[in-house]
Design a protein around this motif. Structure first.
Motif, PDB file in Angstrom:
ATOM      1  N   ILE A  49      23.737  27.243  38.667  1.00 53.12           N
ATOM      2  CA  ILE A  49      22.992  26.033  38.361  1.00 53.12           C
ATOM      3  C   ILE A  49      22.018  26.342  37.231  1.00 53.12           C
ATOM      4  O   ILE A  49      21.337  27.373  37.249  1.00 53.12           O
ATOM      5  N   TYR A  50      21.998  25.467  36.257  1.00 50.05           N
ATOM      6  CA  TYR A  50      21.134  25.671  35.088  1.00 50.05           C
ATOM      7  C   TYR A  50      20.299  24.415  34.897  1.00 50.05           C
ATOM      8  O   TYR A  50      20.831  23.344  34.619  1.00 50.05           O
ATOM      9  N   GLU A  51      18.992  24.526  35.130  1.00 45.32           N
ATOM     10  CA  GLU A  51      18.081  23.394  34.961  1.00 45.32           C
ATOM     11  C   GLU A  51      17.221  23.675  33.753  1.00 45.32           C
ATOM     12  O   GLU A  51      16.631  24.748  33.672  1.00 45.32           O
ATOM     13  N   TYR A  52      17.141  22.728  32.833  1.00 50.35           N
ATOM     14  CA  TYR A  52      16.377  23.028  31.618  1.00 50.35           C
ATOM     15  C   TYR A  52      15.728  21.792  31.019  1.00 50.35           C
ATOM     16  O   TYR A  52      16.207  20.677  31.187  1.00 50.35           O
ATOM     17  N   SER A  53      14.619  22.041  30.336  1.00 53.03           N
ATOM     18  CA  SER A  53      13.942  20.989  29.590  1.00 53.03           C
ATOM     19  C   SER A  53      13.981  21.357  28.128  1.00 53.03           C
ATOM     20  O   SER A  53      13.695  22.499  27.762  1.00 53.03           O
ATOM     21  N   ILE A  54      14.348  20.388  27.291  1.00 51.69           N
ATOM     22  CA  ILE A  54      14.323  20.635  25.858  1.00 51.69           C
ATOM     23  C   ILE A  54      13.363  19.637  25.229  1.00 51.69           C
ATOM     24  O   ILE A  54      13.206  18.521  25.707  1.00 51.69           O
ATOM     25  N   GLY A  55      12.689  20.078  24.180  1.00 52.24           N
ATOM     26  CA  GLY A  55      11.687  19.205  23.581  1.00 52.24           C
ATOM     27  C   GLY A  55      11.642  19.342  22.073  1.00 52.24           C
ATOM     28  O   GLY A  55      12.159  20.298  21.493  1.00 52.24           O
ATOM     29  N   ILE A  56      11.019  18.359  21.466  1.00 53.15           N
ATOM     30  CA  ILE A  56      10.863  18.381  20.012  1.00 53.15           C
ATOM     31  C   ILE A  56       9.572  17.662  19.672  1.00 53.15           C
ATOM     32  O   ILE A  56       9.182  16.714  20.355  1.00 53.15           O
ATOM     33  N   LYS A  57       8.885  18.134  18.640  1.00 50.78           N
ATOM     34  CA  LYS A  57       7.649  17.488  18.225  1.00 50.78           C
ATOM     35  C   LYS A  57       8.009  16.294  17.350  1.00 50.78           C
ATOM     36  O   LYS A  57       8.720  16.418  16.365  1.00 50.78           O
ATOM     37  N   ASP A  58       7.515  15.134  17.757  1.00 51.13           N
ATOM     38  CA  ASP A  58       7.863  13.917  17.045  1.00 51.13           C
ATOM     39  C   ASP A  58       6.570  13.123  16.861  1.00 51.13           C
ATOM     40  O   ASP A  58       5.967  12.703  17.844  1.00 51.13           O
ATOM     41  N   GLU A  59       6.151  12.936  15.634  1.00 51.55           N
ATOM     42  CA  GLU A  59       4.886  12.256  15.314  1.00 51.55           C
ATOM     43  C   GLU A  59       3.729  12.833  16.126  1.00 51.55           C
ATOM     44  O   GLU A  59       2.961  12.111  16.767  1.00 51.55           O
ATOM     45  N   GLY A  60       3.626  14.157  16.127  1.00 51.64           N
ATOM     46  CA  GLY A  60       2.510  14.834  16.775  1.00 51.64           C
ATOM     47  C   GLY A  60       2.642  14.983  18.282  1.00 51.64           C
ATOM     48  O   GLY A  60       1.906  15.723  18.904  1.00 51.64           O
ATOM     49  N   GLN A  62       8.361  15.200  22.613  1.00 58.88           N
ATOM     50  CA  GLN A  62       9.277  14.357  23.379  1.00 58.88           C
ATOM     51  C   GLN A  62      10.232  15.323  24.068  1.00 58.88           C
ATOM     52  O   GLN A  62      10.733  16.240  23.430  1.00 58.88           O
ATOM     53  N   SER A  63      10.458  15.121  25.357  1.00 54.74           N
ATOM     54  CA  SER A  63      11.353  16.062  26.019  1.00 54.74           C
ATOM     55  C   SER A  63      12.229  15.373  27.056  1.00 54.74           C
ATOM     56  O   SER A  63      11.890  14.297  27.545  1.00 54.74           O
ATOM     57  N   ILE A  64      13.342  15.986  27.345  1.00 59.11           N
ATOM     58  CA  ILE A  64      14.190  15.514  28.434  1.00 59.11           C
ATOM     59  C   ILE A  64      14.565  16.703  29.318  1.00 59.11           C
ATOM     60  O   ILE A  64      14.589  17.846  28.847  1.00 59.11           O
ATOM     61  N   SER A  65      14.810  16.439  30.579  1.00 59.95           N
ATOM     62  CA  SER A  65      15.196  17.489  31.519  1.00 59.95           C
ATOM     63  C   SER A  65      16.616  17.233  32.003  1.00 59.95           C
ATOM     64  O   SER A  65      16.963  16.103  32.314  1.00 59.95           O
ATOM     65  N   LEU A  66      17.402  18.290  32.035  1.00 59.44           N
ATOM     66  CA  LEU A  66      18.812  18.154  32.402  1.00 59.44           C
ATOM     67  C   LEU A  66      19.198  19.241  33.390  1.00 59.44           C
ATOM     68  O   LEU A  66      18.505  20.256  33.507  1.00 59.44           O
ATOM     69  N   GLU A  67      20.292  19.026  34.100  1.00 61.87           N
ATOM     70  CA  GLU A  67      20.792  20.100  34.950  1.00 61.87           C
ATOM     71  C   GLU A  67      22.309  20.124  34.961  1.00 61.87           C
ATOM     72  O   GLU A  67      22.966  19.097  34.826  1.00 61.87           O
ATOM     73  N   GLU A  68      22.830  21.331  35.071  1.00 59.90           N
ATOM     74  CA  GLU A  68      24.275  21.533  35.133  1.00 59.90           C
ATOM     75  C   GLU A  68      24.546  22.415  36.337  1.00 59.90           C
ATOM     76  O   GLU A  68      23.782  23.318  36.633  1.00 59.90           O
ATOM     77  N   GLY A  69      25.642  22.142  37.000  1.00 59.06           N
ATOM     78  CA  GLY A  69      26.021  23.006  38.107  1.00 59.06           C
ATOM     79  C   GLY A  69      27.522  23.179  38.099  1.00 59.06           C
ATOM     80  O   GLY A  69      28.257  22.244  37.780  1.00 59.06           O
ATOM     81  N   SER A  70      27.990  24.390  38.396  1.00 58.08           N
ATOM     82  CA  SER A  70      29.429  24.634  38.380  1.00 58.08           C
ATOM     83  C   SER A  70      29.783  25.855  39.212  1.00 58.08           C
ATOM     84  O   SER A  70      28.930  26.691  39.505  1.00 58.08           O
TER      85      SER A  70
END
Lengths: 446, 437
Positions: free
Chosen positions: B164-175, B178-186
């Motif tokens: 299982i891989y749970e992760y948050s990715i983010g990017i700086k946008d207008e200071g 912004q981020s989203i959290s996702l998960e994968e399982g296999s």
């Protein structure tokens, strides 16, 4: 000490050995049926090393520290990192959780009988379709030693009781849940009957409640939900790992005004509430950490690693759910300090709004600062009076906006307990807060 | 070891069940694109149930040298328990064909191999936009060997791999980040290409805007649907909750409970799905069970105990750890695809919800929800207009499932606590609280 020396001899710059030995009893009674009586024991041993700037950990249910140290070093070798921790003075002490009645002195038979007796209380409640009662107690001996010479032991005892009532009438069904937990003994059960009656009363009362109407309103938040708000909305954003990974809305805001003057929030690991940790999972002594003082952001919650990066002292907030998990910054007991207002003064301020009571859970996205909480119950407030009983009331908003909208803080602290989830790990926490009043809150309903 | 435990248990009780489990786990944590923690450990232990003089006893330990004490404790507990007339037997011995649920490649997947995966994953992520960061992530791999032996003759063992891989990715946008959290399982080694998909999803999430309050159509992404189903639906089809009258489906067997366009299957045999296994944690062979067929409730999910209690057949839905009694949980949840090719095209004025905030706060018994939207897009005249912020939705899961307007032809396979295969679904207008009007 032999194995700690072994770790140093094999190139580790720091090492610690830990063990937990836990016994636990669980009983569940559901509608007069005994659903579960169980009793068991679990042991875990672990070694954590800092090797060439990387953390490696190994654990097992058998005590083989030589192998654990070797595996921890092997795990650390798989990364190239540059982690440092500042040295700490030696801290050696034995702690014991105090209790009035040792749960181990009460037989499983007696515990079962008392649950069955409590279950009989449902006789007087006509609309209760189901009543679930769960009792749990346990003792844990936690040991810690590290290469700095610290040696710690905590002999902990806890007791917990849950009552969960399900009510039903011809057109709706509702449930109400209450959980009481203490670091302490069987004395907790003296309040079990009133808690059991309360959940049944509330579940029946909710059947007649109307759904709240969504919109923007002034609201009063009770102690339990306000405590959860402080925990979810402010506490998490103060955790140094989130701050460091730029995932906290409070990043870079130390010293800045983030809320009104009337709001002070503290993490207090020293009070012997449910979130008490005399020493954290890194052997750091519990302490009080002011997060927000009079609206100004003052501090973050640290592990030894994050404190070193921030050039500050660790705060005793490095916690891991089990010896297999990574130590990360976590809250202990979160406290909103009392103000000088009263519940009546708050009511008088509101023409139309809601009173939100109890927590049915919440979640926060610390990066954007958006949060959501559901109340267990609520009241519509009209012209300064509590009117209709309401259900399905939730509160959503943004941390920073909301902290500026806290209009009044009362002086009537009450406590709540729970488990906080982060990165897949659950740790026991508590919250303490007085009533607070928020202007212009976004309330969800039907 | 297992034989020793079995023989001692047998000498103490005629009717018994032993659930023995060994786990070899790898846990890796990442922060700011870097791996910073690796933990590994092996544990083994067992839970034992004995049924004596009409009464059940249960105990557990991971201290194998003291196995006798745990078994004695179970016998002692049975003595002080109440008689349980509903208990008939432990799982019965049945013939079944094993499914293969372990993967050799994943079994030998270690921290070093993960670092190659991470490098490729980051490459894929940053190929979308070099400014995207992996802010926080947790990777867990587990190889479990579990074994169930009981006095009915069940003697089953299986190795299962999972990661299982749970992760948050983010990017700086207008200071602002912004981020989203996702998960994968296999059950198999994850493919680094998920990085590209995640990056693209984040890219579409930038420049969020507030939307007005009011009533809008709701388009649910399979992930958001699985979130809602995993709380309210799973709770309501659980036979234990039905028998305790906590489920809305208590008196609904063979009745129409949702739109006739909906068919939902609980499947523990679907090849390569996350929750697939040869038998459940009581030793009942895995099955494929229709729960909802054309909107009609056809079955509940059972353990041996709940099935015996209402004279039904067990469905193989028992889950447990060594220290817990069997609990009823869903296996892989599969909803049959619908007929709509372009479901987005069906949306006149609505909100496309991919991820929700606070799902565990919803009323599991009632289906009522009032939740924040973590990842959502405003849709107008069949087109995605913009990602939204500060939005809250409320409604009732069971009403939604009755009122569904359209179901997509395409299903998405994924992981949310368990495996799922679900379509995208469109519902009539629901209450949305956005900007103050």
């Amino acid at each position: 000490m032999t194995f700690l020396k072994l770790a140093l001899a094999n190139g580790a710059s720091y090492a610690e050995l830990m063990s937990t030995e836990a016994c636990r009893n669980n009983l569940e009674v559901n509608d007069k049926e005994v659903k579960e009586i169980s009793s068991g024991d679990l042991k875990t041993f672990s070694a954590r090393v800092l090797y060439k700037g990387a953390w490696g950990l190994a654990y097992s249910c058998t005590e083989n520290y030589a192998e654990l140290v070797a595996h921890a070093i092997r795990n650390a070798k798989s990364m190239s990192q540059n982690i440092k921790i500042d040295a700490l003075p030696v801290f050696s002490k034995k702690f014991k959780t105090a209790y009035k009645i040792n749960p181990a002195d009460i037989s499983l038979e007696e515990k079962k009988e008392s649950l069955l007796k409590l279950n009989n209380l449902s006789k007087g409640f006509k609309k209760i379709a189901s009543l679930k009662l769960i009792y749990s107690d346990g003792s844990t001996i936690r040991k810690f030693e590290n290469t700095e010479g610290s040696s710690l032991e905590w002999s902990d005892v806890y007791t917990a009781f849950m009552a969960w009532a399900f009510a039903k009438d011809s057109n709706s069904r509702e449930d109400f849940l209450k959980i009481k937990r203490i670091r302490g003994g069987y004395e907790l059960m003296k309040d079990a009957a009133s808690a059991t009656e309360e959940v049944m009363e509330k579940a029946e009362k909710l059947l007649k409640a109307e759904y709240a109407k969504g919109g923007h309103f002034p609201i009063i938040v009770d102690q339990k939900l306000a405590g959860v708000f402080a925990h979810e909305a402010v506490g998490h954003a103060c955790e140094a790992d989130l701050v460091l990974s730029d995932s906290s809305i409070l990043h870079g805001k130390i010293g800045q005004k983030i809320g009104k003057d009337n709001i002070t929030i503290i993490d207090d690991g020293t009070t012997k509430n449910w979130g008490w940790t005399p020493f954290d999972s890194e052997g750091v002594k519990a302490q009080k950490t002011v997060l927000v003082r009079k609206g100004i952001l003052e501090g973050f919650l640290h592990t030894r690693e994050s404190a070193t990066i921030f050039k500050t002292e660790p705060t005793g907030n490095g916690r891991a759910e089990t010896l297999a998990n990574k130590v990360i910054p976590r809250m202990t007991n979160t406290v909103i300090e009392e103000g000088d207002s009263t519940f009546e003064e708050m009511l008088a301020e509101i023409k139309k709004g809601y009173y939100l009571k109890g927590s049915a859970g919440g979640q926060v996205d610390p990066t954007s600062g958006e949060f959501l909480f559901n109340a267990q119950e609520g009241y519509l407030i009209e012209n300064g009076e509590l009117k209709k009983y309401a259900k399905g009331v939730s509160l959503t908003g943004n941390i920073l906006q909301t902290l500026h909208n806290i209009f009044l803080v009362a002086k009537d602290t009450d406590y709540g307990t729970g488990y906080c989830g982060k990165a897949g790990q659950l740790v026991p926490v508590s919250e303490a807060s007085p009533h607070i009043m928020i202007k212009d809150a976004k309330v969800g309903g039907k | 070891m297992i034989d020793t435990i079995k023989n001692y248990t047998k000498s103490k009780a005629q009717s018994y069940e032993i659930f023995y489990s060994e786990n070899d786990a790898l846990n890796i944590e990442l922060n700011n694109d870097e791996t910073n923690f690796v933990s590994q450990g092996k544990t083994a232990g067992f839970g034992v149930r004995v049924f004596k003089d009409g009464k059940m006893g249960f105990s557990y330990t991971n201290n194998l040298s003291k196995y006798r004490e745990a078994i004695d404790r179970a016998v002692k507990i049975a003595k002080l328990n109440k008689k349980d007339p509903d208990f008939k037997n432990f799982a019965l011995k049945k013939n079944f064909t094993k499914t293969n649920n372990s993967d050799k490649e994943l079994e030998s997947f270690d921290a070093e191999k993960f670092s190659f995966f991470k490098k490729e994953f980051l490459g894929q992520l940053k190929s979308v936009n070099p400014k995207i960061r992996l802010s926080l992530a947790t990777y867990i791999k587990n190889v479990s060997n579990s074994c169930i032996i009981n006095s009915e003759g069940v003697d089953a063992a299986e190795k299962i791999t999972a990661n299982i891989y749970e992760y948050s990715i983010g990017i700086k946008d207008e200071g602002q980040i912004q981020s989203i959290s996702l998960e994968e399982g296999s059950k198999k080694v994850l493919h680094p290409e998920i990085g590209k998909e995640a990056g693209e999803r984040l890219q579409q999430f930038l420049n969020r805007k507030k939307m007005g309050s009011g009533k809008f159509q709701l388009l649910l992404h399979p992930e958001a649907l699985s979130d809602l189903l995993s709380e309210a639906f799973s709770f309501s089809i659980n036979a234990e909750n039905v028998q305790q009258k906590k489920s809305v489906y208590t008196d609904s067997l063979n009745k129409q409970v949702m739109n006739k366009a909906i068919t939902i299957i609980d499947d523990a045999r679907k090849k390569n799905f996350f929750s697939t296994r040869s038998f459940d944690h009581e030793g009942t062979p895995s099955q494929t069970n229709k729960i909802i067929e054309n909107g009609v409730l056809k079955n509940f999910i059972h353990s041996v105990y709940t099935a015996n209690k209402q004279g039904a057949k067990t469905t193989g839905n028992a889950y447990r750890a060594i220290n817990s009694l069997p609990m009823i949980m869903t296996n892989n949840i599969l909803m049959e695809p619908g007929k709509t090719k372009d479901i987005l095209g069906e949306v006149e004025d609505g909100l496309f919800v991919k991820s929700l905030l606070g799902v565990h706060t919803m009323g599991r018994g009632t289906g009522e929800f009032s939740l924040g939207v973590l990842e959502g897009h405003k849709v107008e005249k069949g087109e995605i207009k913009y990602p939204v912020k500060d939005v809250m939705i409320s409604g009732n899961v069971f009403s939604l499932l009755s009122e569904v307007i359209a179901i997509s032809k395409k299903c998405e396979e994924g992981y949310y606590g368990g495996g799922f295969s679900l379509p995208t679904t469109l519902y009539p207008k629901i209450n949305i609280v956005g900007q103050k009007s």
